[in-house]
Design a protein around this motif. Structure first.
Motif, PDB file in Angstrom:
ATOM      1  N   PHE A 149       0.704  -1.128  -0.040  1.00 23.73           N
ATOM      2  CA  PHE A 149       0.136  -0.321  -0.126  1.00 23.73           C
ATOM      3  C   PHE A 149       0.890   1.432   0.102  1.00 23.73           C
ATOM      4  CE2 PHE A 149      -3.086  -2.930   2.494  1.00 23.73           C
ATOM      5  CZ  PHE A 149      -3.294  -3.344   1.730  1.00 23.73           C
ATOM      6  N   GLU A 150       2.178   0.986   0.968  1.00 26.36           N
ATOM      7  CA  GLU A 150       2.513   2.080   1.695  1.00 26.36           C
ATOM      8  C   GLU A 150       2.938   2.565  -0.518  1.00 26.36           C
ATOM      9  OE1 GLU A 150       3.876   2.285   5.191  1.00 26.36           O
ATOM     10  OE2 GLU A 150       5.444   1.075   4.116  1.00 26.36           O
ATOM     11  N   GLN A 151       3.739   1.209  -1.025  1.00 24.13           N
ATOM     12  CA  GLN A 151       4.549   1.990  -2.467  1.00 24.13           C
ATOM     13  C   GLN A 151       3.821   2.162  -3.681  1.00 24.13           C
ATOM     14  OE1 GLN A 151       7.175  -0.976  -3.867  1.00 24.13           O
ATOM     15  NE2 GLN A 151       6.719  -1.310  -5.829  1.00 24.13           N
ATOM     16  N   ALA A 152       2.176   1.327  -3.334  1.00 24.52           N
ATOM     17  CA  ALA A 152       1.599   1.924  -4.610  1.00 24.52           C
ATOM     18  C   ALA A 152       0.952   3.171  -4.283  1.00 24.52           C
ATOM     19  CB  ALA A 152       0.592   0.895  -4.563  1.00 24.52           C
ATOM     20  N   GLU A 153       0.911   4.163  -2.540  1.00 29.32           N
ATOM     21  CA  GLU A 153       0.494   5.329  -2.977  1.00 29.32           C
ATOM     22  C   GLU A 153       1.107   6.240  -2.877  1.00 29.32           C
ATOM     23  OE1 GLU A 153       0.183   9.271  -0.521  1.00 29.32           O
ATOM     24  OE2 GLU A 153       1.861   7.465  -0.396  1.00 29.32           O
ATOM     25  N   HIS A 154       2.672   5.730  -3.206  1.00 26.01           N
ATOM     26  CA  HIS A 154       3.810   7.028  -3.912  1.00 26.01           C
ATOM     27  C   HIS A 154       3.630   6.866  -5.115  1.00 26.01           C
ATOM     28  CE1 HIS A 154       5.314   8.536  -0.233  1.00 26.01           C
ATOM     29  NE2 HIS A 154       6.325   7.044   0.350  1.00 26.01           N
ATOM     30  N   LEU A 155       3.134   5.601  -5.757  1.00 26.78           N
ATOM     31  CA  LEU A 155       3.493   5.872  -7.196  1.00 26.78           C
ATOM     32  C   LEU A 155       1.655   6.741  -8.133  1.00 26.78           C
ATOM     33  CD1 LEU A 155       4.942   2.483  -7.880  1.00 26.78           C
ATOM     34  CD2 LEU A 155       5.919   4.568  -8.130  1.00 26.78           C
ATOM     35  N   VAL A 156       0.660   6.242  -7.691  1.00 24.14           N
ATOM     36  CA  VAL A 156      -1.040   6.213  -8.396  1.00 24.14           C
ATOM     37  C   VAL A 156      -0.446   8.351  -8.322  1.00 24.14           C
ATOM     38  CG1 VAL A 156      -1.977   4.558  -7.620  1.00 24.14           C
ATOM     39  CG2 VAL A 156      -1.721   6.277  -6.069  1.00 24.14           C
ATOM     40  N   SER A 157      -1.321   8.798  -9.054  1.00 25.98           N
ATOM     41  CA  SER A 157      -2.057  10.005  -9.294  1.00 25.98           C
ATOM     42  C   SER A 157      -3.402  10.170  -9.107  1.00 25.98           C
ATOM     43  CB  SER A 157      -1.646  10.502 -10.739  1.00 25.98           C
ATOM     44  OG  SER A 157      -1.812   9.655 -11.566  1.00 25.98           O
ATOM     45  N   ASP A 158      -4.067   9.351  -9.099  1.00 27.08           N
ATOM     46  CA  ASP A 158      -5.411   9.946  -8.936  1.00 27.08           C
ATOM     47  C   ASP A 158      -5.762  10.225  -7.771  1.00 27.08           C
ATOM     48  OD1 ASP A 158      -8.159   8.222  -8.676  1.00 27.08           O
ATOM     49  OD2 ASP A 158      -8.604   9.273 -10.594  1.00 27.08           O
ATOM     50  N   ALA A 159      -6.380  10.842  -7.671  1.00 28.25           N
ATOM     51  CA  ALA A 159      -6.762  11.327  -6.271  1.00 28.25           C
ATOM     52  C   ALA A 159      -7.161  10.591  -5.336  1.00 28.25           C
ATOM     53  CB  ALA A 159      -7.118  13.017  -6.544  1.00 28.25           C
ATOM     54  N   SER A 160      -8.855   9.711  -6.052  1.00 27.33           N
ATOM     55  CA  SER A 160      -9.655   9.233  -4.994  1.00 27.33           C
ATOM     56  C   SER A 160      -8.763   7.753  -4.701  1.00 27.33           C
ATOM     57  CB  SER A 160     -10.754   8.244  -6.026  1.00 27.33           C
ATOM     58  OG  SER A 160     -10.847   8.020  -7.278  1.00 27.33           O
ATOM     59  N   GLU A 161      -7.717   7.613  -5.062  1.00 27.69           N
ATOM     60  CA  GLU A 161      -6.917   6.001  -6.031  1.00 27.69           C
ATOM     61  C   GLU A 161      -6.291   6.616  -3.825  1.00 27.69           C
ATOM     62  OE1 GLU A 161      -5.533   4.673  -9.050  1.00 27.69           O
ATOM     63  OE2 GLU A 161      -6.947   4.153  -9.997  1.00 27.69           O
ATOM     64  N   LYS A 162      -5.319   7.598  -4.450  1.00 27.43           N
ATOM     65  CA  LYS A 162      -4.392   8.099  -3.545  1.00 27.43           C
ATOM     66  C   LYS A 162      -5.115   7.837  -1.774  1.00 27.43           C
ATOM     67  CE  LYS A 162      -1.495  10.057  -4.414  1.00 27.43           C
ATOM     68  NZ  LYS A 162       0.126   9.517  -4.158  1.00 27.43           N
ATOM     69  N   GLN A 163      -6.352   8.564  -1.873  1.00 30.25           N
ATOM     70  CA  GLN A 163      -6.863   8.474  -1.061  1.00 30.25           C
ATOM     71  C   GLN A 163      -7.403   6.257  -0.014  1.00 30.25           C
ATOM     72  OE1 GLN A 163      -7.142  11.497   1.362  1.00 30.25           O
ATOM     73  NE2 GLN A 163      -7.882  10.187   2.820  1.00 30.25           N
ATOM     74  N   HIS A 164      -7.627   6.354  -0.459  1.00 29.79           N
ATOM     75  CA  HIS A 164      -8.235   4.470  -0.704  1.00 29.79           C
ATOM     76  C   HIS A 164      -7.022   3.906   0.078  1.00 29.79           C
ATOM     77  CE1 HIS A 164      -9.103   0.892  -1.255  1.00 29.79           C
ATOM     78  NE2 HIS A 164     -10.451   1.415  -0.861  1.00 29.79           N
ATOM     79  N   LEU A 165      -5.903   4.391  -0.425  1.00 25.91           N
ATOM     80  CA  LEU A 165      -4.820   3.260  -0.259  1.00 25.91           C
ATOM     81  C   LEU A 165      -4.060   4.395   1.269  1.00 25.91           C
ATOM     82  CD1 LEU A 165      -2.565   3.928  -3.787  1.00 25.91           C
ATOM     83  CD2 LEU A 165      -4.120   1.397  -1.919  1.00 25.91           C
ATOM     84  N   LYS A 166      -4.007   5.403   1.250  1.00 27.55           N
ATOM     85  CA  LYS A 166      -3.842   6.221   2.712  1.00 27.55           C
ATOM     86  C   LYS A 166      -5.050   5.419   3.759  1.00 27.55           C
ATOM     87  CE  LYS A 166      -2.168  10.314   0.730  1.00 27.55           C
ATOM     88  NZ  LYS A 166      -2.392  12.100   1.205  1.00 27.55           N
ATOM     89  N   THR A 167      -5.564   5.303   3.250  1.00 26.54           N
ATOM     90  CA  THR A 167      -7.179   4.525   4.111  1.00 26.54           C
ATOM     91  C   THR A 167      -6.219   2.717   4.578  1.00 26.54           C
ATOM     92  OG1 THR A 167      -8.802   5.541   3.314  1.00 26.54           O
ATOM     93  CG2 THR A 167      -9.126   3.777   4.706  1.00 26.54           C
ATOM     94  N   CYS A 168      -5.481   2.386   3.649  1.00 24.66           N
ATOM     95  CA  CYS A 168      -5.679   1.155   4.242  1.00 24.66           C
ATOM     96  C   CYS A 168      -4.367   1.292   4.403  1.00 24.66           C
ATOM     97  CB  CYS A 168      -5.340   0.456   2.384  1.00 24.66           C
ATOM     98  SG  CYS A 168      -7.059  -0.139   1.485  1.00 24.66           S
ATOM     99  N   ILE A 169      -3.188   1.752   4.122  1.00 23.89           N
ATOM    100  CA  ILE A 169      -1.730   2.004   5.188  1.00 23.89           C
ATOM    101  C   ILE A 169      -2.543   2.158   6.806  1.00 23.89           C
ATOM    102  CG2 ILE A 169      -0.510   2.759   5.187  1.00 23.89           C
ATOM    103  CD1 ILE A 169       0.230   4.190   2.501  1.00 23.89           C
ATOM    104  N   LEU A 170      -3.567   3.548   7.349  1.00 27.32           N
ATOM    105  CA  LEU A 170      -3.742   3.630   8.379  1.00 27.32           C
ATOM    106  C   LEU A 170      -4.867   1.912   8.511  1.00 27.32           C
ATOM    107  CD1 LEU A 170      -5.237   7.213   8.274  1.00 27.32           C
ATOM    108  CD2 LEU A 170      -2.990   6.169   8.978  1.00 27.32           C
ATOM    109  N   GLN A 171      -5.500   1.446   8.576  1.00 24.89           N
ATOM    110  CA  GLN A 171      -5.809   0.026   8.390  1.00 24.89           C
ATOM    111  C   GLN A 171      -4.641  -0.768   8.894  1.00 24.89           C
ATOM    112  OE1 GLN A 171      -8.550  -1.050   5.456  1.00 24.89           O
ATOM    113  NE2 GLN A 171     -10.225   0.620   6.468  1.00 24.89           N
ATOM    114  N   ALA A 172      -4.017  -1.001   8.074  1.00 24.34           N
ATOM    115  CA  ALA A 172      -2.932  -2.131   8.096  1.00 24.34           C
ATOM    116  C   ALA A 172      -2.052  -1.366   9.584  1.00 24.34           C
ATOM    117  CB  ALA A 172      -1.955  -1.925   7.372  1.00 24.34           C
TER     118      ALA A 172
END
Length: 311
Positions: free
Chosen positions: A79-102
């Motif tokens: 999730f952390e690696q993907a969050e740095h790579l994606v550019s779509d705002a909604s995808e980035k926000q969802h990945l941040k949520t996944c990081i916090l949950q993990a």
């Protein structure tokens, strides 16, 4: 170039299948991280969407199946690696949520004494077992019953007290009754008829759930459902090769999501259709309630019909 994209697509789809196998999960996540690092930046928009879809599946599987820290550490790194790579705002926000949950899950595993009950969380199916939910709040009918009992006690005590004490008691009782009147609309539907006791819906019958048909999402089905089609329980978008379990109402959900939901709620999350249970007493009560409801509707229709006659 087209051949390379097709080959990468097949590799991602194969990794997605491996995620569902416990013994291959960590290896699949490791391989996914390697592909993400090396090929995501130069991938086409459609392949980037496929990358994101597989990453979302990792999050779903973690939340619905696995508790071991190794699995969650692997997911967190992805999730952390993907969050740095994606550019779509909604995808980035969802990945941040996944990081916090993990991170929160791993923190609770390392410090179980610090974890506090959260009444807003539903139990998840962890490695075949449901988590223990916090103690549920009192049902409204019990809250109102306690209010009435307390108010009656205060009124009864009024006669045995002096004028000053009596005024305070009356004010307290009046306040309690006002609380009850304020929520009167909630009270009336909860008053049991014919001494019936409000019942908690038992889990769905295991035999009934086991016989629910399983559908594999294919390209044609996904095209009919639309690109935004999702499982209404985990809220993850559907992808080709997803297995979906179909309820009698024709709504479909991921099997790992549906099982714990039916254990807790025993109703379709979309239309509230209720499945048969193994509780014979509950099934008999439900049948009596159905007959009583039909009688009430018949009586209401008869009254309305009489009113029209005199208009």
């Amino acid at each position: 170039m087209a051949h390379e994209e097709e080959s990468l697509k097949q590799e991602l789809e194969e990794l997605q299948k491996q995620l569902g196998k416990k013994q291959k999960f960590e290896e699949a996540v490791f391989n996914l991280k390697s592909l993400l690092r090396d090929l995501y930046p130069s991938s086409s928009p459609s392949l980037r969407k496929l990358f994101y879809s597989v990453i979302c599946r990792v999050a779903t599987i973690l939340k619905t199946r696995y508790t071991a820290p190794g699995f969650w550490l692997a997911g967190l790194g992805l999730f952390e690696q993907a969050e740095h790579l994606v550019s779509d705002a909604s995808e980035k926000q969802h990945l941040k949520t996944c990081i916090l949950q993990a991170r929160e899950h791993l923190r609770q595993l390392h410090n179980p004494s610090e974890s506090t009950p959260n009444t807003s969380n539903r139990g998840y199916l962890f490695e075949g077992h449901l988590t223990v939910d916090p103690e549920p709040p009192q049902p409204q009918w019990l809250v109102h019953s306690n209010l009435l009992t307390t108010a009656a006690t205060l009124f009864a005590a009024e006669s045995s007290q002096g004028p000053a004490e009596s005024n305070n008691t009356t004010e307290n009782a009046a306040s309690l009754l006002q609380d009850l009147i304020t929520s009167l609309d909630d009270v009336l539907p909860l008053i049991p008829e014919n001494d019936a006791v409000p019942r908690r819906v038992p889990p769905a019958s295991k035999e009934v759930v086991a016989k629910l048909p399983v559908i594999i999402i294919e390209e044609e089905i996904l095209a009919k459902l639309g690109k935004d089609a999702e499982c209404a329980i985990c809220r993850e978008n559907l992808v080709v090769s997803d297995k979906m379990q179909e309820l009698p109402c024709k709504h479909t959900f991921h099997p790992p999501c549906l099982k714990p939901w039916l254990d807790e709620h025993n109703s379709c999350p979309i239309c509230r259709h209720e499945l048969q249970t193994d509780d014979h007493a509950y099934e008999s009560w439900k049948e009596r309630e159905k007959e009583a409801e039909e009688e009430r509707k018949g009586a209401a229709n008869a009254i309305r019909g009489g009113e029209y006659m005199y208009v």
